[in-house]
Design a protein around this motif. Sequence first.
Motif, PDB file in Angstrom:
ATOM      1  N   ARG A 141      -6.295  -2.524 -11.950  1.00  0.00           N
ATOM      2  CA  ARG A 141      -6.881  -1.173 -11.968  1.00  0.00           C
ATOM      3  C   ARG A 141      -7.602  -0.901 -13.295  1.00  0.00           C
ATOM      4  O   ARG A 141      -8.634  -0.222 -13.314  1.00  0.00           O
ATOM      5  N   ILE A 161       0.858  -1.188   0.000  1.00  0.00           N
ATOM      6  CA  ILE A 161       0.000   0.000   0.000  1.00  0.00           C
ATOM      7  C   ILE A 161       0.890   1.232   0.000  1.00  0.00           C
ATOM      8  O   ILE A 161       1.807   1.346   0.821  1.00  0.00           O
ATOM      9  N   SER A 162       0.643   2.137  -0.920  1.00  0.00           N
ATOM     10  CA  SER A 162       1.446   3.354  -0.985  1.00  0.00           C
ATOM     11  C   SER A 162       0.534   4.573  -1.074  1.00  0.00           C
ATOM     12  O   SER A 162      -0.593   4.510  -1.555  1.00  0.00           O
ATOM     13  N   ARG A 163       1.063   5.684  -0.598  1.00  0.00           N
ATOM     14  CA  ARG A 163       0.361   6.960  -0.686  1.00  0.00           C
ATOM     15  C   ARG A 163       1.370   7.996  -1.184  1.00  0.00           C
ATOM     16  O   ARG A 163       2.330   8.304  -0.514  1.00  0.00           O
ATOM     17  N   ARG A 186      -2.894   3.518  -2.943  1.00  0.00           N
ATOM     18  CA  ARG A 186      -2.785   2.611  -4.074  1.00  0.00           C
ATOM     19  C   ARG A 186      -2.226   1.286  -3.576  1.00  0.00           C
ATOM     20  O   ARG A 186      -1.338   1.252  -2.720  1.00  0.00           O
ATOM     21  N   VAL A 187      -2.754   0.216  -4.126  1.00  0.00           N
ATOM     22  CA  VAL A 187      -2.270  -1.114  -3.806  1.00  0.00           C
ATOM     23  C   VAL A 187      -1.466  -1.617  -4.993  1.00  0.00           C
ATOM     24  O   VAL A 187      -1.979  -1.717  -6.112  1.00  0.00           O
ATOM     25  N   ASN A 188      -0.183  -1.903  -4.753  1.00  0.00           N
ATOM     26  CA  ASN A 188       0.717  -2.298  -5.828  1.00  0.00           C
ATOM     27  C   ASN A 188       1.137  -3.760  -5.678  1.00  0.00           C
ATOM     28  O   ASN A 188       1.501  -4.205  -4.591  1.00  0.00           O
ATOM     29  N   ALA A 197      -0.982  -5.260 -10.855  1.00  0.00           N
ATOM     30  CA  ALA A 197      -1.859  -4.204 -10.328  1.00  0.00           C
ATOM     31  C   ALA A 197      -2.389  -3.294 -11.425  1.00  0.00           C
ATOM     32  O   ALA A 197      -3.534  -2.825 -11.345  1.00  0.00           O
ATOM     33  N   ASP A 198      -1.595  -3.023 -12.451  1.00  0.00           N
ATOM     34  CA  ASP A 198      -2.074  -2.156 -13.532  1.00  0.00           C
ATOM     35  C   ASP A 198      -3.257  -2.788 -14.247  1.00  0.00           C
ATOM     36  O   ASP A 198      -4.237  -2.096 -14.584  1.00  0.00           O
TER      37      ASP A 198
END
Length: 266
Positions: A261, A243-245, A251-253, A257-258
């Motif tokens: 999404r 999880i990043s901000r 966003r969950v990477n 993940a692309d």
Amino acid sequence: SEVTDTVALRDASTVILLRDAPAGLEVFLQRRVGRMAFAAGMTVFPGGGVDSSDRTPADGADRWAGPSPAWWAERFGTDDDAAGRALVLAAVRETFEECGVLFAGPDAHTVVADTSDHADRRRAVERHEISFGEFLAETRLVVRSDLLRPHARWITPEGETTRRYDTRFFVAALPSGQRPDGETSEAVDAAWVRPADALDDFRRGDRMLMPPTWACLRHLTDHRSVAEAMAAETDLVPVQPVISRSGGPLRVNFDGADEYRADLPP
């Protein structure tokens, strides 16, 4: 920046239940009730956390047939044979509790054809009135671990503030004569669905899928039958999203993940 606050991991097991149908391979899916503490409202496979009772035989007898707990432990990345046993028992127990399918039989070569005779015990196991081991002891059934295959392993990302799971995913064919249902307090509906159709429902916004469920369904679209899916070699390296901000929404990477999404409904 990455989110690193942690909640303790708990082992869990999930079963991807499969059947062959005229339209092709189908998977059994449940929609979780909206008040659940974890994955509320999500479409999922049957499964749940490993319980303490999954670790100890109820009557001193290991009611087990098929690959050994040590084999399962090695496949799922743990050197604890007891943990391998518990992961399989949790998978069998949760599937029995949540949809009435039972991977067990009177001996190593048979499987229960109709679980309706065990409906009362099923409810008692779900309500924790008896343990699953006690149910096996009372009915003199043995767990058929050979009916399951390891499929994937996903770990809830650090930063999840409620619950985190180290979840092992299994695939299994629906035993002949058995019929899964949605008679569990944890699901509002259940259905057999082709994996490609479940993904289309997700893209339209008709289903909500977490990344592990989405990834497993995508993998299953490559197979035309239960036999193909059960025979497939899969990567059991654990996937732990991050999880990043970065000045915006969380966003969950993870690897893929692309594509996940891109499938999210508008």
